[in-house]
Write a protein that holds these residues in place. Structure first.
Motif, PDB file in Angstrom:
ATOM      1  N   CYS A   1       0.825  -1.198   0.000  1.00 58.81           N
ATOM      2  CA  CYS A   1       0.000   0.000   0.000  1.00 58.81           C
ATOM      3  C   CYS A   1       0.865   1.256   0.000  1.00 58.81           C
ATOM      4  CB  CYS A   1      -0.855  -0.048   1.264  1.00 58.81           C
ATOM      5  SG  CYS A   1      -1.753   1.445   1.599  1.00 58.81           S
ATOM      6  N   ILE A   2       0.499   2.238  -0.817  1.00 54.90           N
ATOM      7  CA  ILE A   2       1.112   3.569  -0.709  1.00 54.90           C
ATOM      8  C   ILE A   2       0.386   4.275   0.434  1.00 54.90           C
ATOM      9  CG2 ILE A   2       1.548   5.765  -1.866  1.00 54.90           C
ATOM     10  CD1 ILE A   2       1.292   4.269  -4.552  1.00 54.90           C
TER      11      ILE A   2
ATOM     12  N   LEU B   1      -0.576   6.949   1.628  1.00 51.06           N
ATOM     13  CA  LEU B   1      -0.958   8.360   1.531  1.00 51.06           C
ATOM     14  C   LEU B   1      -2.448   8.475   1.843  1.00 51.06           C
ATOM     15  CD1 LEU B   1       0.370  11.101   0.624  1.00 51.06           C
ATOM     16  CD2 LEU B   1      -0.685  10.697  -1.599  1.00 51.06           C
ATOM     17  N   ASN B   2      -2.766   9.117   2.941  1.00 51.22           N
ATOM     18  CA  ASN B   2      -4.162   9.193   3.362  1.00 51.22           C
ATOM     19  C   ASN B   2      -4.754  10.594   3.280  1.00 51.22           C
ATOM     20  OD1 ASN B   2      -4.738   6.402   3.953  1.00 51.22           O
ATOM     21  ND2 ASN B   2      -3.287   6.590   5.637  1.00 51.22           N
TER      22      ASN B   2
ATOM     23  N   GLU C   1      -3.752   4.003  -7.934  1.00 46.39           N
ATOM     24  CA  GLU C   1      -4.106   3.712  -6.542  1.00 46.39           C
ATOM     25  C   GLU C   1      -4.548   4.979  -5.812  1.00 46.39           C
ATOM     26  OE1 GLU C   1      -1.284   1.341  -4.388  1.00 46.39           O
ATOM     27  OE2 GLU C   1      -1.899   2.086  -2.430  1.00 46.39           O
TER      28      GLU C   1
ATOM     29  N   ARG D   1      -8.287   6.415  -4.801  1.00 50.69           N
ATOM     30  CA  ARG D   1      -8.514   6.541  -3.359  1.00 50.69           C
ATOM     31  C   ARG D   1      -9.127   7.889  -3.010  1.00 50.69           C
ATOM     32  NH1 ARG D   1      -3.236   5.533  -0.137  1.00 50.69           N
ATOM     33  NH2 ARG D   1      -3.564   3.488  -1.059  1.00 50.69           N
TER      34      ARG D   1
ATOM     35  N   HIS E   1      -8.741   6.633   2.128  1.00 53.37           N
ATOM     36  CA  HIS E   1      -7.916   5.765   2.969  1.00 53.37           C
ATOM     37  C   HIS E   1      -7.415   4.564   2.187  1.00 53.37           C
ATOM     38  CE1 HIS E   1      -8.517   7.829   6.790  1.00 53.37           C
ATOM     39  NE2 HIS E   1      -9.677   8.178   6.266  1.00 53.37           N
ATOM     40  N   CYS E   2      -6.211   4.216   2.480  1.00 58.33           N
ATOM     41  CA  CYS E   2      -5.565   3.068   1.874  1.00 58.33           C
ATOM     42  C   CYS E   2      -6.345   1.789   2.158  1.00 58.33           C
ATOM     43  CB  CYS E   2      -4.162   2.976   2.470  1.00 58.33           C
ATOM     44  SG  CYS E   2      -3.283   1.492   2.051  1.00 58.33           S
ATOM     45  N   ILE E   3      -6.506   0.943   1.144  1.00 55.94           N
ATOM     46  CA  ILE E   3      -7.023  -0.410   1.377  1.00 55.94           C
ATOM     47  C   ILE E   3      -5.825  -1.247   1.838  1.00 55.94           C
ATOM     48  CG2 ILE E   3      -8.101  -2.440   0.340  1.00 55.94           C
ATOM     49  CD1 ILE E   3      -9.268  -0.566  -1.814  1.00 55.94           C
TER      50      ILE E   3
ATOM     51  N   LEU F   1      -4.484  -4.014   1.941  1.00 53.33           N
ATOM     52  CA  LEU F   1      -4.273  -5.379   1.459  1.00 53.33           C
ATOM     53  C   LEU F   1      -2.857  -5.479   0.902  1.00 53.33           C
ATOM     54  CD1 LEU F   1      -5.985  -8.028   1.025  1.00 53.33           C
ATOM     55  CD2 LEU F   1      -6.279  -7.263  -1.329  1.00 53.33           C
TER      56      LEU F   1
END
Lengths: 501, 501
Positions: A211-212, A214-215, A363, A367, B210-212, B214
């Motif tokens: 996962c990157i 970045l939120n 991604e 997101r 938000h990042c998933i 997985l």
């Protein structure tokens, strides 16, 4: 190897460097002492290139690319140094690189996209090869070896820190990838970039399978510096070349109407969805006109998550409309660059410069549900967009980043004038001659005449909406006739194939 | 409201339920006692539908969808209960729903994709509306309100746990979204699904911004159950309907050759890149033939990250080729379902069933660099794919999940036979009549004749490679003539527009 034993004094002996660049500046710009013996004149660096090399660089069509080294390479080629390179860069570059190489016959193949006129013409004549790249995937393809081994990366920087890491200048873009992948590296330190840009950058390498993290679009997750195996550095060149200015022309009436329509759509969208997601706005006169118009709108707290930042962004910031801008580089004219640097402490809080592997990441775009505004050459009644090839075959520009944004945005808008050639030719056609974006990638079409919101419409509804809202009135009847004729044939998409072959 | 005061005995009084379904089974299937008064006959549930409702369901073309409720709805409509609904489901559904509703005139609009023949014909005649959905985006569009308010979700389950959460059966797909978004819910408990499927599912709701989290295709990040506001449950219906079987026919010689070519490409790719990324394999005879052929290849430790799992996956597992399968549902025929259930403890370790918001997520597909293998109706010499509309207008099937996989895979393969109609018509054409996947989305084209690896090729190189490797020999000359004629015109893409209009 070839640089070993070369001492800085060899360069210090050169009149220009000695007089114009004080030693103190060298020390500030190259904080890792051991690297100072890599300082070279551009002409020396230019001798590093060999025929057949894959040369990677980074930049926008206006700035961010290493002018000094490529200028010297051009001179070398013009003096009869016969060599041809493959030039790899996700973004379009200025004529000082692209056209200069083409004029000297020094370009075998351009990989990425195209920024300059002579290169475009040479590609259309078949004299220079062109591998069109999707901005978000060029680095991935390079990493997988599709373009061959990358022999050398030539990258502009503002300096090198004491660890030998690169302090980028106004352009991060694909530089982190090339510095990692290339066998050799030439760094061009641009003395017109104040070292105070340090800290504006957020360098992070996405890792396959992870996962990157970045939120938030403006959050920082990486380092301000680009890591580099300093053993790969062959030359460090200083540059003081002036930046390119572009003639400013106020947006015409038609651009203003397109801009107003985009703005109205955004306001409606904000009302319906409660808030606007981060915006991506592409490049070109129409979209610059739109950005400028936002200074007069009542939209504020705007967040941009896009590839490059263009001049009007500064006006928007000064008008208090902007919360922040995540981009991979400044695609600023010389005057906007001056403005940016002269008030750097004011502007810096708004900007974060990241690698293209983040700015154009599917991604991340998915997101944040980025809302994308791009332009094109022509659109058809199915809602397809041609953004690259005139008459289906002649290159105007590559698909570049519009690939990433149209496909992974939550709402994908395309905005363009309804006609070209003083209104003689409609840009809204029955069927585009080249499809860069299918109907599946186009949610909203906007021209100076109106807004065709195509979401949740069926093909015939889309066609009618596009004709009524977007086509120039004098072409509407012709387009309607096409649709009516198609309607008499079986099927659900307004298309006449029988007439085509 | 309408269900208040209705007691289970009203249903227990029905002969069929009383005799065939023991009370002990009710208790196991509906562990939340308060919900047992929602048990209804399908005919009762069918009376819940009103004209103009947007009805969401979930399923594959073979199984996973609620047959009992829609069967009863069909009866109601046939008896003259005039009503039309919008049917929302990301995946294609079987004829027991789609065709049954069409026959009764009960379908106003299908949103998503199309699985059945009568529905397809009705759409092409313009009698039923069709909003083609991109599988990975249908839920997002629904959430944004593009399809209107969702009145009722009708979802198949294996049971309801003591918290009132849904224990899914063989299909998760878009059910979690519909259960969340719909105002009312009808649950159809399929007694042919053993409750032992509990635990196979991994329900997770991606959250915007938000990042998933997985980090491995087979990792579990969610709950085995679908949360549900039980106040929305209107009816719970039991079903024992038999699953659909499909006539098995061994793959023909041509399919075997296509399969062999795909397999050879994968082996080469594995050699070059060091490992194979997770695979996505679409549906249809050609791709089923390819999956079957993998039992005889030397590829192993395969991970599938895809939308639906088809029958040959079980053979592959039994042949020891598979590490695991992440999918949103089983698209199994009755015999494969029986095989799966009869050795559930053996197979369960290989499967994780997730929502479509994960299986078709751009974020996840990009992160794992999934290698996608899909099919299409026709391909052209530019490398464009038509996967949905014959002659540019007549619907064959929606683009569905191929949208997501072709765009966000690390390598996108399209495989199809080179001809149709006993070789009389070439599927490799100068220009496809409808573009679902642009040249930008097609890395490799495969037919029974060969493999055209199009990566890092320019348009004319692509055209020649496609003609030489993929076109049927008897059509190659004609296609080459087209390319040669195009070559005499300016530009870089082999296309003849002058002849088209």
């Amino acid at each position: 190897m070839m640089d070993r034993d070369r001492q800085p004094y060899a360069v210090q002996g050169d009149r220009r460097w000695r007089e114009e660049i004080p030693l103190i500046e060298w020390a500030q710009r190259i904080q890792k002492v051991e690297l100072r013996n890599k300082i070279s004149k551009a002409q020396e660096a230019a001798r590093f290139f060999r025929n057949g090399m894959v040369v990677a660089t980074s930049g926008t069509a206006l700035s961010g690319y290493p002018r000094e080294v490529f200028g010297a390479l051009r001179e070398r080629i013009q003096k009869g140094g016969s060599l041809k390179i493959d030039l790899l860069c996700a973004g379009p570059l200025g004529p000082e690189i692209e056209d200069a190489l083409v004029e000297g016959g020094g370009l075998r193949r351009r990989i990425g996209t195209v920024g300059s006129k002579l290169l475009r013409q040479a590609i259309n004549r078949g004299e220079v090869g062109f591998l069109e790249g999707k901005t978000g995937k060029v680095c991935q393809y390079a990493r997988r070896g599709y373009y061959g081994k990358i022999d050398v990366a030539v990258i502009e920087a503002s300096g090198i820190n004491e660890k030998g890491e690169i302090i980028p200048a106004t352009c991060v873009y694909d530089a982190p990838e090339w510095l990692d992948l290339a066998s050799s590296v030439i760094i061009e330190i641009n003395l017109r970039r104040p070292l105070e840009v340090e800290g504006l950058h957020d360098i992070y390498y996405p890792e396959r399978g992870h996962c990157i993290p970045l939120n938030h679009p403006l959050e920082r997750i990486g380092s301000p510096y680009i890591p580099l195996d300093v053993a790969k550095i062959r030359h460090i060149v200083f540059s003081e070349r002036e930046d390119r200015n572009v003639p400013e022309s106020p947006p015409g009436e038609r651009t203003l109407r397109i801009a107003e329509n985009i703005g109205n759509f955004l306001k409606k969208e904000k009302l319906q969805q409660g808030e606007l997601p981060p915006l991506e706005v592409g490049i070109g006169d129409v979209l610059n006109g739109f950005l400028s118009s936002l200074t007069r709108s009542d939209l504020s707290s705007l967040i941009f998550y896009q590839a490059v930042a263009t001049d009007p962004i500064l006006d928007l910031i000064d008008a208090g409309r902007v919360e922040g801008v995540s981009c991979n580089s400044l695609r600023f004219s010389a005057s906007a660059l001056n403005r940016f640097f002269s008030r750097l402490e004011h502007y810096r809080r708004y900007f974060v410069f990241r690698p293209v592997t983040l700015t154009n990441s599917a991604e991340i775009l998915g997101r944040f549900g980025v809302l994308a505004v791009n332009s094109g050459l022509e659109a058809d009644i199915q809602g397809q967009i041609n953004s690259s090839h005139s008459k289906g075959s002649q290159l105007i520009g590559g698909i570049a980043g519009s690939y990433d944004f149209a496909r992974n945005s939550s709402v994908s808008i395309f905005a363009l004038p309804s006609t070209i050639q003083q209104g003689k030719i409609s840009r809204i056609v029955p069927r585009v001659s080249h499809v860069d974006h299918t109907e599946h990638e186009v949610d909203v079409l906007i021209t100076e005449h109106g807004i065709a919101d195509l979401r949740a419409l069926e093909p015939y509804e889309r066609a009618r909406r596009i004709i009524e809202e977007c086509a120039d009135p004098k072409f509407r009847e012709g387009l309607k006739t096409y649709v009516e004729k198609a309607r008499t044939r079986p099927g659900r998409v307004p298309i006449l194939l029988e007439d085509e072959f």
